[in-house]
Scaffold this active site. Structure first.
Site, PDB file in Angstrom:
ATOM      1  N   ARG A  59       0.820  -1.217   0.000  1.00  0.00           N
ATOM      2  CA  ARG A  59       0.000   0.000   0.000  1.00  0.00           C
ATOM      3  C   ARG A  59       0.850   1.261   0.000  1.00  0.00           C
ATOM      4  NH1 ARG A  59      -2.743  -3.712   3.265  1.00  0.00           N
ATOM      5  NH2 ARG A  59      -1.563  -2.949   5.022  1.00  0.00           N
ATOM      6  N   GLU A  96       3.197  -9.563  16.167  1.00  0.00           N
ATOM      7  CA  GLU A  96       2.452 -10.164  17.275  1.00  0.00           C
ATOM      8  C   GLU A  96       2.576 -11.694  17.238  1.00  0.00           C
ATOM      9  OE1 GLU A  96      -1.509  -8.778  17.378  1.00  0.00           O
ATOM     10  OE2 GLU A  96      -1.969  -9.787  19.273  1.00  0.00           O
TER      11      GLU A  96
HETATM   12  P1  AMP Z   1       2.623  -1.767  11.708  1.00  0.00           P
HETATM   13  O1  AMP Z   1       1.898  -2.356  12.871  1.00  0.00           O
HETATM   14  O2  AMP Z   1       2.810  -0.270  11.836  1.00  0.00           O
HETATM   15  O3  AMP Z   1       3.921  -2.476  11.414  1.00  0.00           O
HETATM   16  O4  AMP Z   1       1.683  -1.997  10.453  1.00  0.00           O
HETATM   17  C1  AMP Z   1       1.852  -3.076   9.574  1.00  0.00           C
HETATM   18  C2  AMP Z   1       1.279  -2.762   8.205  1.00  0.00           C
HETATM   19  O5  AMP Z   1      -0.109  -2.977   8.231  1.00  0.00           O
HETATM   20  C3  AMP Z   1       1.515  -1.338   7.729  1.00  0.00           C
HETATM   21  O6  AMP Z   1       1.892  -1.413   6.366  1.00  0.00           O
HETATM   22  C4  AMP Z   1       0.173  -0.660   7.872  1.00  0.00           C
HETATM   23  O7  AMP Z   1      -0.064   0.130   6.735  1.00  0.00           O
HETATM   24  C5  AMP Z   1      -0.825  -1.812   7.936  1.00  0.00           C
HETATM   25  N1  AMP Z   1      -1.849  -1.635   8.979  1.00  0.00           N
HETATM   26  C6  AMP Z   1      -1.758  -2.048  10.262  1.00  0.00           C
HETATM   27  N2  AMP Z   1      -2.887  -1.769  10.937  1.00  0.00           N
HETATM   28  C7  AMP Z   1      -3.710  -1.169  10.068  1.00  0.00           C
HETATM   29  C8  AMP Z   1      -5.034  -0.624  10.152  1.00  0.00           C
HETATM   30  N3  AMP Z   1      -5.750  -0.638  11.284  1.00  0.00           N
HETATM   31  N4  AMP Z   1      -5.569  -0.082   9.050  1.00  0.00           N
HETATM   32  C9  AMP Z   1      -4.871  -0.056   7.892  1.00  0.00           C
HETATM   33  N5  AMP Z   1      -3.635  -0.557   7.736  1.00  0.00           N
HETATM   34  C10 AMP Z   1      -3.054  -1.100   8.813  1.00  0.00           C
END
Ligand code: AMP
Length: 172
Positions: A59, A96
């Site tokens: 994304r 996680e």
């Molecule tokens: P992170 O926990 O920051 O490592 O997020 C992992 C990936 O998942 C990133 O690329 C975020 O863009 C996506 N992501 C995690 N949680 C969400 C959410 N609630 N909505 C949209 N994208 C998410």
């Protein structure tokens, strides 16, 4: 940014129960919202000498490529293992459940580069921190970090380096 915010869709229980997923496809498909996202991203970084925008699979490719084009900079993809065809370096990080790995081409960044790391959403910051370590190991002149959306209640900013300038267009 109110208009863009209105265009972002909440998807409940995706990809698993309890998660409210911020779906940016509904903003990207809207011509006006897409234009505003590009304008605001470019406003944040113009005049900073950015030479490469690094987008995180998948994304982060959309806003990242738009930002690179607006800044007259190059675009570099960070991808999941086994997707990039040439010689890569990789970085693993704990999630996680289990670990994940991301890769970038070994020759993608050089010491003269000023880099913006871009992803669509900041959640826990784990993915971006791994991307930061990956790019930092290539010794660019400067690294900035950017997101379209920061889910501030998850506290991801605290998991990113304190001395790096982090920006986002929308906070929840
Ligand atoms: P992170 O926990 O920051 O490592 O997020 C992992 C990936 O998942 C990133 O690329 C975020 O863009 C996506 N992501 C995690 N949680 C969400 C959410 N609630 N909505 C949209 N994208 C998410």
């Amino acid at each position: 940014m109110d208009y863009v915010k209105e265009c972002i869709r909440d998807v409940i229980d995706f990809p698993q129960k309890g998660v409210v997923f911020k779906d940016l496809t509904t903003a990207f498909k809207d011509a006006r919202a897409l234009r505003v996202i590009g304008d605001r991203l470019a406003d944040l970084y113009k005049g900073k000498g950015v030479t490469k925008v690094v987008g995180i699979e998948s994304r982060g490719f959309i806003g990242g490529a738009i930002l690179a084009d607006r800044l007259d900079a190059g675009f570099v993809p960070v991808r999941k293992p086994g997707k990039l065809p040439a010689d890569t370096i990789s970085e693993s990080y704990t999630k996680e459940y289990g670990t994940d790995t991301i890769e970038v081409h070994r020759d993608a960044i050089n010491e003269d580069d000023v880099v913006v790391l871009h992803d669509d959403v900041l959640a826990t910051g784990g993915t971006m921190m791994a991307a930061y370590r990956l790019i930092k190991s290539m010794n660019p002149k400067k690294i900035y970090i950017n997101f379209i959306v920061d889910l501030t209640m998850l506290g991801g900013r605290a998991n990113l380096p304190a001395d790096v300038e982090v920006t986002s267009l929308i906070e929840y």
